[in-house]
Design a protein around this motif. Structure first.
Motif, PDB file in Angstrom:
ATOM      1  N   ASP A  32       0.854  -1.195   0.000  1.00 48.94           N
ATOM      2  CA  ASP A  32       0.000   0.000   0.000  1.00 48.94           C
ATOM      3  C   ASP A  32       0.888   1.243   0.000  1.00 48.94           C
ATOM      4  N   LEU A  33       0.916   1.953  -1.129  1.00 53.04           N
ATOM      5  CA  LEU A  33       1.804   3.115  -1.247  1.00 53.04           C
ATOM      6  C   LEU A  33       1.386   4.271  -0.342  1.00 53.04           C
ATOM      7  N   ASN A  34       0.133   4.288   0.091  1.00 55.01           N
ATOM      8  CA  ASN A  34      -0.268   5.300   1.078  1.00 55.01           C
ATOM      9  C   ASN A  34       0.425   5.041   2.417  1.00 55.01           C
ATOM     10  N   LEU A  35       0.543   3.761   2.781  1.00 57.91           N
ATOM     11  CA  LEU A  35       1.218   3.413   4.032  1.00 57.91           C
ATOM     12  C   LEU A  35       2.723   3.641   3.940  1.00 57.91           C
ATOM     13  N   THR A  36       3.319   3.280   2.806  1.00 63.26           N
ATOM     14  CA  THR A  36       4.766   3.495   2.683  1.00 63.26           C
ATOM     15  C   THR A  36       5.095   4.988   2.675  1.00 63.26           C
ATOM     16  N   ALA A  37       4.218   5.803   2.098  1.00 56.25           N
ATOM     17  CA  ALA A  37       4.431   7.259   2.126  1.00 56.25           C
ATOM     18  C   ALA A  37       4.310   7.782   3.556  1.00 56.25           C
ATOM     19  N   LYS A  38       3.387   7.210   4.318  1.00 55.65           N
ATOM     20  CA  LYS A  38       3.195   7.636   5.702  1.00 55.65           C
ATOM     21  C   LYS A  38       4.435   7.296   6.545  1.00 55.65           C
ATOM     22  N   ILE A  39       5.032   6.131   6.302  1.00 53.79           N
ATOM     23  CA  ILE A  39       6.256   5.750   7.016  1.00 53.79           C
ATOM     24  C   ILE A  39       7.385   6.705   6.647  1.00 53.79           C
ATOM     25  N   ALA A  40       7.494   7.025   5.360  1.00 53.94           N
ATOM     26  CA  ALA A  40       8.539   7.959   4.914  1.00 53.94           C
ATOM     27  C   ALA A  40       8.373   9.317   5.592  1.00 53.94           C
ATOM     28  N   ARG A  41       7.135   9.777   5.728  1.00 49.48           N
ATOM     29  CA  ARG A  41       6.890  11.073   6.377  1.00 49.48           C
ATOM     30  C   ARG A  41       7.192  11.016   7.873  1.00 49.48           C
ATOM     31  N   ALA A  42       7.032   9.835   8.481  1.00 45.90           N
ATOM     32  CA  ALA A  42       7.330   9.685   9.911  1.00 45.90           C
ATOM     33  C   ALA A  42       8.810   9.904  10.205  1.00 45.90           C
ATOM     34  N   ALA A  43       9.648   9.796   9.170  1.00 51.53           N
ATOM     35  CA  ALA A  43      11.087  10.017   9.345  1.00 51.53           C
ATOM     36  C   ALA A  43      11.433  11.495   9.388  1.00 51.53           C
ATOM     37  N   GLY A  44      10.443  12.371   9.182  1.00 48.95           N
ATOM     38  CA  GLY A  44      10.709  13.811   9.219  1.00 48.95           C
ATOM     39  C   GLY A  44      11.057  14.353   7.840  1.00 48.95           C
ATOM     40  N   ASP A  45      11.583  15.550   7.804  1.00 50.75           N
ATOM     41  CA  ASP A  45      11.940  16.205   6.543  1.00 50.75           C
ATOM     42  C   ASP A  45      13.168  15.516   5.944  1.00 50.75           C
ATOM     43  N   LEU A  46      12.980  14.844   4.824  1.00 48.43           N
ATOM     44  CA  LEU A  46      14.079  14.109   4.185  1.00 48.43           C
ATOM     45  C   LEU A  46      14.837  14.951   3.170  1.00 48.43           C
ATOM     46  N   THR A  47      14.348  16.137   2.895  1.00 52.09           N
ATOM     47  CA  THR A  47      15.011  17.003   1.934  1.00 52.09           C
ATOM     48  C   THR A  47      16.443  17.290   2.386  1.00 52.09           C
ATOM     49  N   GLY A  48      17.389  17.025   1.527  1.00 52.78           N
ATOM     50  CA  GLY A  48      18.781  17.296   1.869  1.00 52.78           C
ATOM     51  C   GLY A  48      19.437  16.218   2.703  1.00 52.78           C
ATOM     52  N   ALA A  49      18.773  15.069   2.889  1.00 53.81           N
ATOM     53  CA  ALA A  49      19.344  13.989   3.698  1.00 53.81           C
ATOM     54  C   ALA A  49      19.585  12.753   2.837  1.00 53.81           C
ATOM     55  N   ASP A  50      20.635  12.014   3.172  1.00 52.43           N
ATOM     56  CA  ASP A  50      20.839  10.683   2.603  1.00 52.43           C
ATOM     57  C   ASP A  50      20.090   9.689   3.470  1.00 52.43           C
ATOM     58  N   VAL A  51      19.486   8.689   2.835  1.00 53.11           N
ATOM     59  CA  VAL A  51      18.677   7.710   3.565  1.00 53.11           C
ATOM     60  C   VAL A  51      19.199   6.305   3.284  1.00 53.11           C
ATOM     61  N   LEU A  52      19.370   5.530   4.335  1.00 47.43           N
ATOM     62  CA  LEU A  52      19.717   4.119   4.209  1.00 47.43           C
ATOM     63  C   LEU A  52      18.447   3.298   4.401  1.00 47.43           C
ATOM     64  N   GLU A  53      18.175   2.402   3.450  1.00 50.25           N
ATOM     65  CA  GLU A  53      17.040   1.489   3.558  1.00 50.25           C
ATOM     66  C   GLU A  53      17.567   0.059   3.467  1.00 50.25           C
ATOM     67  N   ILE A  54      17.180  -0.772   4.424  1.00 46.91           N
ATOM     68  CA  ILE A  54      17.579  -2.176   4.432  1.00 46.91           C
ATOM     69  C   ILE A  54      16.383  -3.032   4.012  1.00 46.91           C
ATOM     70  N   GLY A  55      16.608  -3.924   3.077  1.00 49.51           N
ATOM     71  CA  GLY A  55      15.555  -4.847   2.652  1.00 49.51           C
ATOM     72  C   GLY A  55      14.395  -4.181   1.941  1.00 49.51           C
ATOM     73  N   PRO A  56      14.659  -3.441   0.861  1.00 51.50           N
ATOM     74  CA  PRO A  56      13.572  -2.731   0.172  1.00 51.50           C
ATOM     75  C   PRO A  56      12.593  -3.638  -0.560  1.00 51.50           C
ATOM     76  N   GLY A  57      12.983  -4.884  -0.853  1.00 50.12           N
ATOM     77  CA  GLY A  57      12.089  -5.774  -1.597  1.00 50.12           C
ATOM     78  C   GLY A  57      11.730  -5.175  -2.947  1.00 50.12           C
ATOM     79  N   PRO A  58      10.438  -5.149  -3.307  1.00 49.96           N
ATOM     80  CA  PRO A  58      10.046  -4.572  -4.601  1.00 49.96           C
ATOM     81  C   PRO A  58      10.083  -3.045  -4.634  1.00 49.96           C
ATOM     82  N   GLY A  59      10.322  -2.397  -3.479  1.00 51.52           N
ATOM     83  CA  GLY A  59      10.561  -0.956  -3.502  1.00 51.52           C
ATOM     84  C   GLY A  59       9.412  -0.050  -3.128  1.00 51.52           C
ATOM     85  N   GLY A  60       8.433  -0.550  -2.378  1.00 52.30           N
ATOM     86  CA  GLY A  60       7.316   0.309  -1.977  1.00 52.30           C
ATOM     87  C   GLY A  60       7.765   1.472  -1.105  1.00 52.30           C
TER      88      GLY A  60
END
Length: 279
Positions: A32-60
């Motif tokens: 559910d891309l609405n849920l994955t977007a909500k998780i991304a927003r929970a990380a705060g303002d990502l603008t200007g930050a590098d992000v490490l993601e472990i186990g992306p699977g298909p990439g949602g």
């Protein structure tokens, strides 16, 4: 049209690339891309930050992180079947997604990133706790990362934020809360995943503090806490018996009753005990 809108639905991606989730890899895909977007927003303002993601699977979640403005995402994926799907996302976001085909336990991905760094991941169940402990116990503090926004089994998430006196309180809570702010920011039912796991999940947001809440040597504190909770039903004078011949006196000096059990002792007292053992 944004880049994320040019990508096919995740169910089509999974079908096209034969990406059935593998239990051996701890995979449960969040589609559910609405849920994955909500998780991304929970990380705060990502603008200007590098992000490490472990186990992306298909990439949602990867899509969500890029859509939310992450400067660059480094995705570490062990399953070679997922690489073509992640390459499609990389093409939609030129220069912003790097995929490492590797085991996250065997590499040091943070060395590939430029601060500020956020770690955001739907962690594979079978490696999640081990990775968290590594990130909470670097050689130097503050760490290279600013925050961790991680999905765990609900039971693990509750252990991270637990307070003294609760059944969930233990080593993980003390490690996290000594040098970080930790809170559960989202709950997800099994039905949110494909295939549905047998347990509920939760997202925990952990922010690094500039320095520990209370002074203590990290290695000593880790030893004290590990010993105390390895025998959590024992009184501390018995559980910590081998740490010092005068352990009862040191417990009292730290404001702890020798007859107390580990689950009733707060972070400040454990830090005081670590200092008395180093004195």
């Amino acid at each position: 049209m944004s880049a994320i809108d040019t990508l096919p639905p995740l169910r089509e991606v999974i079908a096209a690339h034969g990406l059935s989730a593998r239990k051996s890899l701890g995979q449960n895909f969040l589609l559910d891309l609405n849920l994955t977007a909500k998780i991304a927003r929970a990380a705060g303002d990502l603008t200007g930050a590098d992000v490490l993601e472990i186990g992306p699977g298909p990439g949602g979640l990867t899509r969500g992180l890029l859509a939310e403005g992450a400067r660059r995402v480094l995705a570490v994926e062990k399953d070679t079947r997922c690489l073509p799907a992640l390459e499609e996302i990389a093409q939609a976001y030129p220069g912003r997604l790097t995929v490492l085909n590797a085991d996250a336990l065997e590499i040091e991905p943070l060395a590939h990133l430029t601060p500020p760094i956020r770690i955001v991941a739907n962690l594979p169940y079978n490696v999640g706790t081990e990775l968290l402990i590594r990130w909470l116990t670097p050689a130097e503090w503050p760490p290279v990362w600013d925050s961790l926004t991680l999905m765990f089994q609900r039971e693990v998430a509750e252990r991270i934020v637990a307070r003294p006196g609760s059944k969930a309180y233990g080593r993980l809570a003390l490690l996290a809360q000594w040098r970080c702010e930790a809170q559960i920011v989202m709950h997800l039912p099994p039905s949110a995943f494909t295939p549905p796991p047998k347990v509920s999940s939760a997202v925990v947001h952990i922010s690094a503090l500039p320095e520990p809440r209370y002074p203590a040597d990290a290695a000593t504190l880790e030893r004290v806490v590990a010993r105390a909770f390895n025998q959590r039903r024992k009184m501390l004078r018995a559980a910590l018996k081998g740490m010092a011949p005068d352990i009862e006196d040191r417990l009292i000096a730290a404001g702890i009753k020798p007859t107390d059990r580990a689950e009733t002792v707060g972070l400040e007292q454990f830090c005081a005990l670590a200092r008395t053992l180093d004195a």
